[in-house]
Scaffold this motif. Structure first.
Motif, PDB file in Angstrom:
ATOM      1  N   GLN A  26     -66.853  -8.158  -6.079  1.00 12.53           N
ATOM      2  CA  GLN A  26     -68.078  -8.593  -6.747  1.00 12.53           C
ATOM      3  C   GLN A  26     -68.390  -7.699  -7.942  1.00 12.53           C
ATOM      4  O   GLN A  26     -68.749  -8.188  -9.017  1.00 12.53           O
ATOM      5  CB  GLN A  26     -69.252  -8.592  -5.760  1.00 12.53           C
ATOM      6  CG  GLN A  26     -70.535  -9.125  -6.367  1.00 12.53           C
ATOM      7  CD  GLN A  26     -71.679  -9.200  -5.364  1.00 12.53           C
ATOM      8  OE1 GLN A  26     -71.540  -8.774  -4.206  1.00 12.53           O
ATOM      9  NE2 GLN A  26     -72.805  -9.729  -5.793  1.00 12.53           N
ATOM     10  N   LEU A  31     -65.401 -12.735  -8.427  1.00  9.73           N
ATOM     11  CA  LEU A  31     -65.827 -13.829  -7.557  1.00  9.73           C
ATOM     12  C   LEU A  31     -66.420 -14.998  -8.331  1.00  9.73           C
ATOM     13  O   LEU A  31     -66.941 -15.938  -7.733  1.00  9.73           O
ATOM     14  CB  LEU A  31     -66.848 -13.316  -6.524  1.00  9.73           C
ATOM     15  CG  LEU A  31     -66.348 -12.214  -5.584  1.00  9.73           C
ATOM     16  CD1 LEU A  31     -67.444 -11.812  -4.606  1.00  9.73           C
ATOM     17  CD2 LEU A  31     -65.098 -12.660  -4.838  1.00  9.73           C
ATOM     18  N   TRP A  84     -73.517 -15.740   0.485  1.00  6.47           N
ATOM     19  CA  TRP A  84     -74.326 -14.895  -0.389  1.00  6.47           C
ATOM     20  C   TRP A  84     -75.700 -14.679   0.219  1.00  6.47           C
ATOM     21  O   TRP A  84     -76.302 -15.610   0.765  1.00  6.47           O
ATOM     22  CB  TRP A  84     -74.466 -15.531  -1.772  1.00  6.47           C
ATOM     23  CG  TRP A  84     -73.156 -15.703  -2.479  1.00  6.47           C
ATOM     24  CD1 TRP A  84     -72.243 -16.702  -2.295  1.00  6.47           C
ATOM     25  CD2 TRP A  84     -72.603 -14.845  -3.479  1.00  6.47           C
ATOM     26  NE1 TRP A  84     -71.155 -16.536  -3.108  1.00  6.47           N
ATOM     27  CE2 TRP A  84     -71.347 -15.406  -3.853  1.00  6.47           C
ATOM     28  CE3 TRP A  84     -73.041 -13.676  -4.093  1.00  6.47           C
ATOM     29  CZ2 TRP A  84     -70.545 -14.808  -4.815  1.00  6.47           C
ATOM     30  CZ3 TRP A  84     -72.229 -13.092  -5.053  1.00  6.47           C
ATOM     31  CH2 TRP A  84     -70.993 -13.655  -5.410  1.00  6.47           C
ATOM     32  N   ALA A  94     -72.409 -10.580  -1.960  1.00  3.01           N
ATOM     33  CA  ALA A  94     -71.386 -11.449  -1.383  1.00  3.01           C
ATOM     34  C   ALA A  94     -70.872 -10.878  -0.066  1.00  3.01           C
ATOM     35  O   ALA A  94     -70.829  -9.655   0.131  1.00  3.01           O
ATOM     36  CB  ALA A  94     -70.231 -11.608  -2.356  1.00  3.01           C
TER      37      ALA A  94
END
Length: 212
Positions: A26, A31, A84, A94
């Motif tokens: 992330q 992502l 999430w 995430a």
């Protein structure tokens, strides 16, 4: 890549497995939809394993080849779902949802184990290495953490260094005091184990070579 597992007390540990961290992905922006990236593991500066992955919507698809001990190489390609959650101070975090059958736990880390897939540590029954540490080993690790923070050479047998530039003297004195206390605990533990080993060897000698 092989299954590469480490053991402590007969049980595999997280430190002995290849792992992927969703937090690092992330932070790296990997992502986002349609992103493609690679993940590499290295030892002594040389790459020892790698995977390819692509992100899309609510999942990351992992692609790699896996070989168990004595088996053939197998191509692996499967999705790992993402979830999430909102952060307290804003933004979103995430999580991986473990892809092992019947699991689906929300985790930050996935590990490659004997099944050939990345799954959570619960599925592989992995222990954290620190859970198996003795008190003196834990003290040695904490002393080394302080040495790293101070910029000293790793290893409690090495001499202490000076105060890092920009660090307050009060902080430096507190850290060195903590370091010295951890070193004392570590050395005492090692001395106790050596003494116990010597007593055991003496006992074995007496049994093998009785007087008279």
């Amino acid at each position: 890549m092989g299954s590469g597992r480490g053991y402590q007390g007969g049980k595999a540990t997280t430190s002995g497995c290849y792992q992927i961290d969703v937090r690092k992905l992330q932070r790296a922006g990997a992502l986002t939809a349609s992103a493609s990236f690679g993940w590499h593991w290295s030892r002594n500066g040389e790459s020892v394993a790698s995977i390819r992955a692509r992100a899309g919507g609510d999942r990351v698809t992992l692609s790699y080849s896996h070989k168990s001990s004595g088996g053939d190489w197998q191509a692996m390609d499967y999705p790992v779902r993402l979830e999430w959650t909102d952060c307290t101070l804003g933004g979103r975090r995430a999580w991986f949802l473990c892809p092992a059958n019947g699991c689906g736990r929300r985790v930050a880390l996935l590990y490659l184990g004997s099944a050939g897939i990345f799954a959570c540590r619960h599925c592989y029954r992995l222990a954290y290495a620190c859970q198996r540490e003795t008190a003196d080993n834990r003290a040695m690790r904490r002393a080394d953490n302080i040495r790293e923070r101070l910029g000293w050479q790793a290893g409690i047998a090495n001499p202490s260094g000076g105060k890092p530039k920009g660090m307050h003297w009060r902080t430096f004195e507190r850290l060195t005091a903590e370091h010295d206390a951890f070193v004392g605990v570590s050395l005492a533990g090692m001395a106790a184990r050596l003494n116990l080993m010597e007593r055991r060897l003496d006992g074995m000698g007496a049994a093998l070579y009785p007087e008279g």
